[in-house]
Design a protein around this motif. Structure first.
Motif, short mmCIF file in Angstrom:
data_model
loop_
_atom_site.label_atom_id
_atom_site.label_comp_id
_atom_site.label_asym_id
_atom_site.label_seq_id
_atom_site.Cartn_x
_atom_site.Cartn_y
_atom_site.Cartn_z
N ASN A 87 15.10 45.42 49.84
CA ASN A 87 14.65 44.72 51.22
C ASN A 87 15.81 45.11 52.05
N ILE A 88 17.00 44.70 51.79
CA ILE A 88 18.17 44.83 52.91
C ILE A 88 18.64 46.39 53.02
N LEU A 89 18.42 46.87 51.86
CA LEU A 89 18.87 48.34 52.13
C LEU A 89 17.73 49.15 52.87
N SER A 90 16.47 48.85 52.77
CA SER A 90 15.74 49.62 53.61
C SER A 90 15.52 49.13 55.24
N ASN A 91 15.84 47.93 55.33
CA ASN A 91 15.86 47.34 56.75
C ASN A 91 17.03 47.06 57.47
N ARG A 92 18.12 47.45 56.62
CA ARG A 92 19.69 47.02 56.89
C ARG A 92 19.64 45.48 57.49
N PHE A 125 25.87 41.18 51.66
CA PHE A 125 25.51 41.90 52.68
C PHE A 125 26.06 40.92 54.22
N TYR A 126 26.20 40.03 54.05
CA TYR A 126 26.59 39.16 55.24
C TYR A 126 27.81 38.16 55.41
N TYR A 127 28.51 38.51 54.20
CA TYR A 127 29.64 37.54 54.12
C TYR A 127 30.69 37.54 54.99
N LYS A 128 30.63 38.44 56.02
CA LYS A 128 31.72 38.22 57.02
C LYS A 128 31.33 37.29 58.04
N SER A 129 30.23 36.73 58.14
CA SER A 129 29.91 35.51 58.98
C SER A 129 29.17 34.40 58.26
N LEU A 130 29.69 33.13 58.03
CA LEU A 130 28.95 32.25 57.55
C LEU A 130 27.62 31.92 58.19
N SER A 131 27.67 31.82 59.25
CA SER A 131 26.29 31.51 59.82
C SER A 131 25.27 32.43 59.69
N ASP A 132 25.58 33.93 59.37
CA ASP A 132 24.68 34.79 58.87
C ASP A 132 24.28 34.51 57.53
N VAL A 133 25.26 34.20 56.67
CA VAL A 133 24.84 33.93 55.19
C VAL A 133 23.87 32.77 55.13
N ILE A 134 24.32 31.68 55.85
CA ILE A 134 23.36 30.53 55.79
C ILE A 134 22.02 30.54 56.33
N GLU A 135 21.71 31.34 57.47
CA GLU A 135 20.67 31.57 58.11
C GLU A 135 19.65 32.48 57.16
N ASN A 136 20.21 33.76 56.79
CA ASN A 136 19.48 34.64 55.86
C ASN A 136 19.27 34.26 54.53
N ASP A 163 26.82 49.63 44.71
CA ASP A 163 27.71 50.81 45.85
C ASP A 163 26.97 50.92 46.91
N SER A 164 25.49 51.16 46.87
CA SER A 164 24.84 51.44 47.86
C SER A 164 24.76 50.42 49.08
N LEU A 165 24.72 49.12 48.63
CA LEU A 165 24.98 47.70 49.44
C LEU A 165 26.25 47.85 50.27
N TYR A 166 27.46 48.09 49.21
CA TYR A 166 28.60 48.20 49.92
C TYR A 166 28.82 49.30 50.81
N ASP A 167 28.25 50.33 50.65
CA ASP A 167 28.34 51.58 51.75
C ASP A 167 27.59 50.97 53.11
N LEU A 168 26.45 50.48 52.89
CA LEU A 168 25.71 50.00 53.84
C LEU A 168 26.36 49.09 54.85
N THR A 169 27.13 48.04 54.07
CA THR A 169 27.79 46.87 54.68
C THR A 169 29.02 47.31 55.65
N LYS A 170 29.63 48.55 55.20
CA LYS A 170 30.78 49.14 55.77
C LYS A 170 30.38 49.57 57.06
N LYS A 171 29.06 50.12 57.08
CA LYS A 171 28.65 50.69 58.27
C LYS A 171 28.27 49.73 59.10
N ALA A 172 27.64 48.66 58.92
CA ALA A 172 27.07 47.52 59.76
C ALA A 172 28.14 47.01 60.54
#
Ligand code: R7I
Ligand code: MG
Ligand code: MG
Ligand code: MG
Length: 344
Positions: A69-74, A144-155, A335-344
């Protein structure tokens, strides 16, 4: 740093997979013999031999849905997530799903996914499920969201509410996600202070549970209470028996009585545990989590995700991995999730 982070992503998702696959055969036993588990891990982790793989259960099936779901919808997209869970369930219904969550899939399908949260809200006479089904699949959110604690909590909340809307089910998923984030951000070679690790979690849960104060709940701060128990038991160390841990933290399918237990297993397994013979703290985490019995696949999976995010995949024994269903696929998805996170 990049190489380390990529290895932590694989470690986290493989940790979740291995805990699920290796814990599943013991699900529902009251206490699992440490001697038996020692032989089981020695055998599967030793020289490779051909054998049917240990199958994953609903924990991993749903984690994969969330990952895709995360990979397909970013990012998390609830309606697509509801569809993925439902399609997956009807394709492979015999993965050991919780007794009640199945009703959610039937209703989602019947109502054509119109409201992705509606059927979950109706569970248990409108109270929503407090099972650990939200927490057990949460690893991709943390990654996917670890850089922002509030994003982690929300999602963590949004993704959980597709099946679990009870505050205890939701907050358990938040706690598990935040624990994985803390592991991701820790140096695996450095000294981990278990008390500090749990204090940080306590502070996050204090603000999460504070936001819900006005809801008129009979017990407004249950996760803070359980995290205090985690600290007490860590301080006791070997003096705390397995029965005491089981009784005070729990090993059930309720999120409140399994997520803090998983966190405790990771922290406790930083150092030696009587009757568990291994120098590898990742393996020790899984062995210990399963030994406590009860919801073994899920508690080992959650403890494994936190441990894997801390140590990275270099700590995961190669042959142990090979005995688990879909381990290569999970590693590639990481690995795919890691690549996506780097781009985000
Ligand atoms: O939470 P859930 O997805 O189950 C996950 C567990 C993991 O151990 C998996 O490995 C798998 O074996 O199942 O599924 P739910 O059906 O929502 O919740 C699981 C169980 O928790 C339910 O079947 C109930 O027994 C219990 N439960 C509740 N009981 C009473 N009142 C959850 N919420 C309630 C409640 O509000
Ligand atoms: Mg399961
Ligand atoms: Mg089950
Ligand atoms: Mg389980």
């Amino acid at each position: 740093m990049d190489i380390l982070m990529a290895s932590k992503y694989r470690g986290c998702l493989l940790g979740a997979l291995l805990g699920d696959c290796l814990g599943a055969p013991y699900e529902g036993e009251s206490l699992v013999s440490k001697v038996v588990l020692q032989q089981y891990f020695d055998k599967l982790g030793g020289p490779y031999f051909k054998a049917p793989v240990k199958m994953y259960t609903d924990d991993t099936a749903m984690t994969k849905c969330l990952l895709n779901n995360i990979l397909s919808n970013r990012g998390v997209e609830p309606r697509d997530l509801a569809k993925r869970f439902t399609v997956e369930y009807f394709n492979e219904p015999r993965r050991g799903y919780g007794q009640n969550v199945i009703d959610v899939f039937h209703k989602l399908r019947a109502e054509k996914f119109e409201d992705p949260f509606g059927p979950a809200r109706a569970q248990f006479n409108g109270g929503g499920s407090y099972g650990n089904g939200g927490a057990m699949r949460i690893a991709p959110i943390a990654l996917f969201y670890y850089k922002s604690l509030s994003d982690v909590i929300e999602n963590a909340k949004v993704s959980t509410k597709v099946t679990h809307t009870n505050k205890k089910g939701v907050d358990g998923a938040v706690l598990q996600a935040v624990a994985i984030c803390q592991s991701l951000q820790s140096n695996p070679e450095g000294k981990l202070n278990p008390q500090e690790f749990s204090d940080k979690l306590f502070n996050v849960m204090a603000s999460v549970e504070k936001d819900e104060e006005g809801l008129g709940l009979d017990d407004p701060t249950p996760y803070q209470a359980q995290l205090r128990v985690v600290k007490d038991l860590l301080e006791k160390g070997d003096a705390a028996s397995d029965e005491e841990v089981q009784m005070k933290l729990g090993t059930s399918v309720a999120a409140l009585y399994s997520v803090p237990t998983a966190i405790f297993c990771f922290l406790r397994a930083r150092t030696n545990i009587p009757e568990i013979e291994t120098d590898n703290p990742f393996r020790r985490t899984l062995q210990y989590a399963i030994s406590l019995g009860g919801d073994t696949d899920t508690i080992a999976s959650m403890a494994g995700a936190i441990a894997g995010a801390f140590y990275g995949d270099s700590f995961i024994p190669e042959n142990l991995k090979k005995h688990c269903e879909s381990s290569q696929e999970i590693s590639d998805l990481a690995d795919s999730l890691y690549d996506l996170t780097k781009k985000a």
